[in-house]
Every structure is written in C-alpha cells, then in structure tokens.
Design an enzyme around this catalytic site. Structure first.
Site, PDB file in Angstrom:
ATOM      1  N   ASP A  82     -31.411   1.787 -24.821  1.00 52.76           N
ATOM      2  CA  ASP A  82     -30.386   2.456 -25.622  1.00 52.76           C
ATOM      3  C   ASP A  82     -30.497   3.977 -25.413  1.00 52.76           C
ATOM      4  O   ASP A  82     -31.618   4.527 -25.452  1.00 52.76           O
ATOM      5  CB  ASP A  82     -30.626   2.088 -27.097  1.00 52.76           C
ATOM      6  CG  ASP A  82     -29.515   2.525 -28.018  1.00 52.76           C
ATOM      7  OD1 ASP A  82     -28.364   2.640 -27.562  1.00 52.76           O
ATOM      8  OD2 ASP A  82     -29.803   2.724 -29.223  1.00 52.76           O
ATOM      9  N   ASP A 104     -26.648   7.710 -21.174  1.00 53.00           N
ATOM     10  CA  ASP A 104     -25.895   8.526 -22.124  1.00 53.00           C
ATOM     11  C   ASP A 104     -25.723   9.944 -21.586  1.00 53.00           C
ATOM     12  O   ASP A 104     -26.591  10.793 -21.756  1.00 53.00           O
ATOM     13  CB  ASP A 104     -26.604   8.535 -23.482  1.00 53.00           C
ATOM     14  CG  ASP A 104     -25.861   9.380 -24.508  1.00 53.00           C
ATOM     15  OD1 ASP A 104     -24.804   9.953 -24.162  1.00 53.00           O
ATOM     16  OD2 ASP A 104     -26.336   9.480 -25.652  1.00 53.00           O
ATOM     17  N   GLU A 134     -21.469   6.322 -22.073  1.00 49.24           N
ATOM     18  CA  GLU A 134     -20.716   6.854 -23.228  1.00 49.24           C
ATOM     19  C   GLU A 134     -19.780   7.976 -22.785  1.00 49.24           C
ATOM     20  O   GLU A 134     -20.184   8.879 -22.059  1.00 49.24           O
ATOM     21  CB  GLU A 134     -21.687   7.363 -24.303  1.00 49.24           C
ATOM     22  CG  GLU A 134     -20.991   7.933 -25.538  1.00 49.24           C
ATOM     23  CD  GLU A 134     -21.949   8.143 -26.716  1.00 49.24           C
ATOM     24  OE1 GLU A 134     -22.905   7.356 -26.870  1.00 49.24           O
ATOM     25  OE2 GLU A 134     -21.744   9.122 -27.475  1.00 49.24           O
ATOM     26  N   HIS A 209     -21.122   2.681 -31.428  1.00 45.75           N
ATOM     27  CA  HIS A 209     -22.434   3.137 -31.921  1.00 45.75           C
ATOM     28  C   HIS A 209     -22.281   3.549 -33.380  1.00 45.75           C
ATOM     29  O   HIS A 209     -21.172   3.802 -33.843  1.00 45.75           O
ATOM     30  CB  HIS A 209     -22.913   4.324 -31.084  1.00 45.75           C
ATOM     31  CG  HIS A 209     -23.458   3.914 -29.752  1.00 45.75           C
ATOM     32  ND1 HIS A 209     -24.784   4.008 -29.426  1.00 45.75           N
ATOM     33  CD2 HIS A 209     -22.854   3.355 -28.676  1.00 45.75           C
ATOM     34  CE1 HIS A 209     -24.977   3.553 -28.190  1.00 45.75           C
ATOM     35  NE2 HIS A 209     -23.818   3.150 -27.710  1.00 45.75           N
ATOM     36  N   GLY A 211     -23.350   1.749 -36.223  1.00 48.92           N
ATOM     37  CA  GLY A 211     -22.853   0.585 -36.955  1.00 48.92           C
ATOM     38  C   GLY A 211     -23.382   0.451 -38.380  1.00 48.92           C
ATOM     39  O   GLY A 211     -23.133  -0.559 -39.029  1.00 48.92           O
ATOM     40  N   VAL A 232     -26.765  -1.072 -34.214  1.00 49.49           N
ATOM     41  CA  VAL A 232     -27.223  -0.892 -35.600  1.00 49.49           C
ATOM     42  C   VAL A 232     -28.700  -0.508 -35.607  1.00 49.49           C
ATOM     43  O   VAL A 232     -29.518  -1.169 -34.966  1.00 49.49           O
ATOM     44  CB  VAL A 232     -27.056  -2.215 -36.391  1.00 49.49           C
ATOM     45  CG1 VAL A 232     -27.598  -2.069 -37.808  1.00 49.49           C
ATOM     46  CG2 VAL A 232     -25.595  -2.659 -36.428  1.00 49.49           C
TER      47      VAL A 232
HETATM   48  P1  13P Z   1     -26.976   3.593 -36.734  1.00 48.29           P
HETATM   49  O1  13P Z   1     -28.392   4.098 -36.818  1.00 48.29           O
HETATM   50  O2  13P Z   1     -26.009   4.497 -37.384  1.00 48.29           O
HETATM   51  O3  13P Z   1     -26.867   2.177 -37.182  1.00 48.29           O
HETATM   52  O4  13P Z   1     -26.590   3.634 -35.174  1.00 48.29           O
HETATM   53  C1  13P Z   1     -27.400   2.970 -34.250  1.00 48.29           C
HETATM   54  C2  13P Z   1     -26.966   3.248 -32.870  1.00 48.29           C
HETATM   55  O5  13P Z   1     -25.817   3.540 -32.594  1.00 48.29           O
HETATM   56  C3  13P Z   1     -27.989   3.103 -31.823  1.00 48.29           C
HETATM   57  O6  13P Z   1     -27.514   3.422 -30.561  1.00 48.29           O
END
Ligand code: 13P
Length: 285
Positions: A82, A104, A134, A209, A211, A232
């Site tokens: 991520d 990213d 992204e 992203h 969430g 999330v």
């Molecule tokens: P949140 O921490 O707001 O749930 O977002 C998580 C995210 O987008 C990880 O890439």
C-alpha cells in the site's frame, strides 16, 4: 482458494458490483483478525502492508508469514503493498512475493507520475504482479489522527485518468473524489458525478482510499459508480484502541495474550462490518 492477484479480485468485484476491502496489516493481530473475518464471512480480501508501516513490520521477516497465511486461507487473498513511494519499497515487495503493488506518485507532476508508474508496471507485469496507482491526491497520512478535509483542487481529472491508464497500463486506479485518509473533519462529500465520468473514461476498476468515516450510502454510491476496492485502516486502529482503553476495567489476573485476543476480536468486528457494507460477504463461496 488462496493467494491471488489484485487484478483477479477487482475484476470480479467490478463484474458483480461489490468492493473488496483492503485492510492494513501492521502486526500479527491485524493479520489474524482480517483473515478470520474474511473466512468467517466467505469474503475475498486484500492484505495490505503500507510503506509508512515498515517501521512496525519488517517486510523481509514478515512476508513469509503473510504469504503462508494467505495461501492457507479458505478465501481468495491478495497480498499488496500500500502506498509504495520509494523504489526500494516496491522492489522489496516484488522480491518478497507480493501479488500486487501500489505505486503512489500522486504528489508528483502528471508527466512524472506517468513515467514512474510505467516503469513499475513494466517490471511488475513481467512477473504477473498487479499494479495500482493514484491520480489526483487523497490527503492525510496513514492512520492520521488530525481531522482532515478533502481538497477539490486535488481531485482526479477524468480526462487525465483516461490518458494515465492508457499509457501506464495499471490494473486499478486510486482516485481522489472526496475521501481523506484518517479522520474526517465535518461530513465528507463524495463527488459521484466525477467518479462516474472517471469510470467511463478510465476503463479499469477504481480504488477508494480513506474508507474510514464514510456513510453506508457513500459506499453504495461509490460501488455503483466504479469503486471495486476500498482501503480501510483508521477504523480498525480505533477499534483496537477503544478496547485497549478498557484494560483497567478487566480482572488483574487477565494475561497479555488473553487481553490481546480481545483486541483482536475488536479488529475483527470492525473488518466484518466493512465487508458487510462493501457487499463482499459470501462472494468467495
Ligand atoms: P483510512 O485510514 O482512512 O481508513 O484509509 C486507509 C487507506 O486508504 C490506506 O491506504
């Protein structure tokens, strides 16, 4: 079932109009909680490790554990990097057997974002690893605790999305349409018409992203208009912290692993709720 590519998961989600949850793994408890929630709900799932969390999770040591757990799972699981921003992080994820990576480059100028994403896609696709990138910029950091608001000047431009996907050949595109990472200041408002336009022009499954903190209706709208993967983290982290704060109300005789299994249950519950809202429950049957 087991280890699959991100492309497989988001393609199925797009086709059947649900979203697959991508949950951040920061330690053994999060890994177990996410996988148990997925198996108990027959839900496909994405295990994400963020480059920002490399300080908590040593990729070289932890990847074999994550991959083994994914392979043994009774549901399809993708293992994903991520917000990979540095070249070494991306290469590390590829070398350690991840089935997808996110590059990213969202804070880079468009041409540079395209050039660098292309470089990663070429390398990853050569070994059958999926790529998410992204375009536009979702503000806030991983697990950011200062409330944030989305900046419309950073929202994804639909025409640029079309060009970006055509040139980079990414498998999924993360878009900025009103969500933020971390806690929202005020009520978030997703730009659904923009999302629908991006979906029509980009032609790949889209990723939301940030969430945590959106309403059920926001999620429904987002899924209806092209979102196939939702990330999330904050909600899981907050569920764990809420349980940790109850420690003084628990018997003094409670041991550490027993306490941690309560924390683990709280994380599992938060993940399960998201799977229910995203419509991924039962999709692995
Ligand atoms: P949140 O921490 O707001 O749930 O977002 C998580 C995210 O987008 C990880 O890439």
């Amino acid at each position: 079932m087991a280890l699959v590519s991100l492309k497989q998961l988001v393609t199925d989600a797009s086709r059947r109009q649900y979203a697959v949850g991508s949950f951040n793994v920061v330690n053994m408890d999060t890994l177990k909680a996410i996988l148990e929630a997925a198996e108990e709900n027959a839900s496909p799932v994405i295990l994400s490790v963020a480059e920002a969390h490399f300080g908590f999770i040593n990729l070289e040591e932890f990847s074999p554990i994550i991959l083994r757990a994914a392979e043994k799972a009774k549901v399809p699981v993708a293992v994903h990097l991520d917000h990979g921003q540095s070249f070494p992080a991306l290469v590390k994820a590829l070398r350690n057997g991840f089935t997808s990576v996110m590059f990213d480059g969202s804070i880079l100028p468009l041409e540079e974002n395209i050039a660098r994403t292309k470089e990663i896609t070429r390398m990853a696709h050569a070994i059958d690893v999926s790529v998410e990138a992204e375009l536009g910029h979702v503000t806030g950091g991983e697990g950011d605790s200062s409330p944030g608001v989305a900046d419309p000047s950073l929202f994804t431009d639909p025409e640029e999305a079309k060009r970006f996907v055509a040139e980079t050949k990414v498998d999924a595109l993360a878009v900025a349409v009103g969500s933020v990472h971390g806690i929202y200041k005020g009520t978030p408002e997703l730009d659904i018409p923009r999302l629908a336009k991006i979906r029509d022009l980009a032609g790949v499954p889209l990723v939301l992203h940030g969430g945590s903190g959106l309403s059920d209706d926001d999620f429904q709208q987002a899924i209806t208009h092209g979102i196939a993967k939702i990330n999330v983290y904050t909600d899981m982290s907050q569920a764990a912290m809420a349980k940790i704060r109850t420690v003084n109300t628990l018997p003094e005789t409670l041991g550490f692993p027993e306490f941690m299994s309560l924390v683990h249950e709280a994380i599992k519950e938060a993940v399960t709720k998201k799977m229910q809202i995203f419509g991924s429950v039962g999709k692995a049957r």
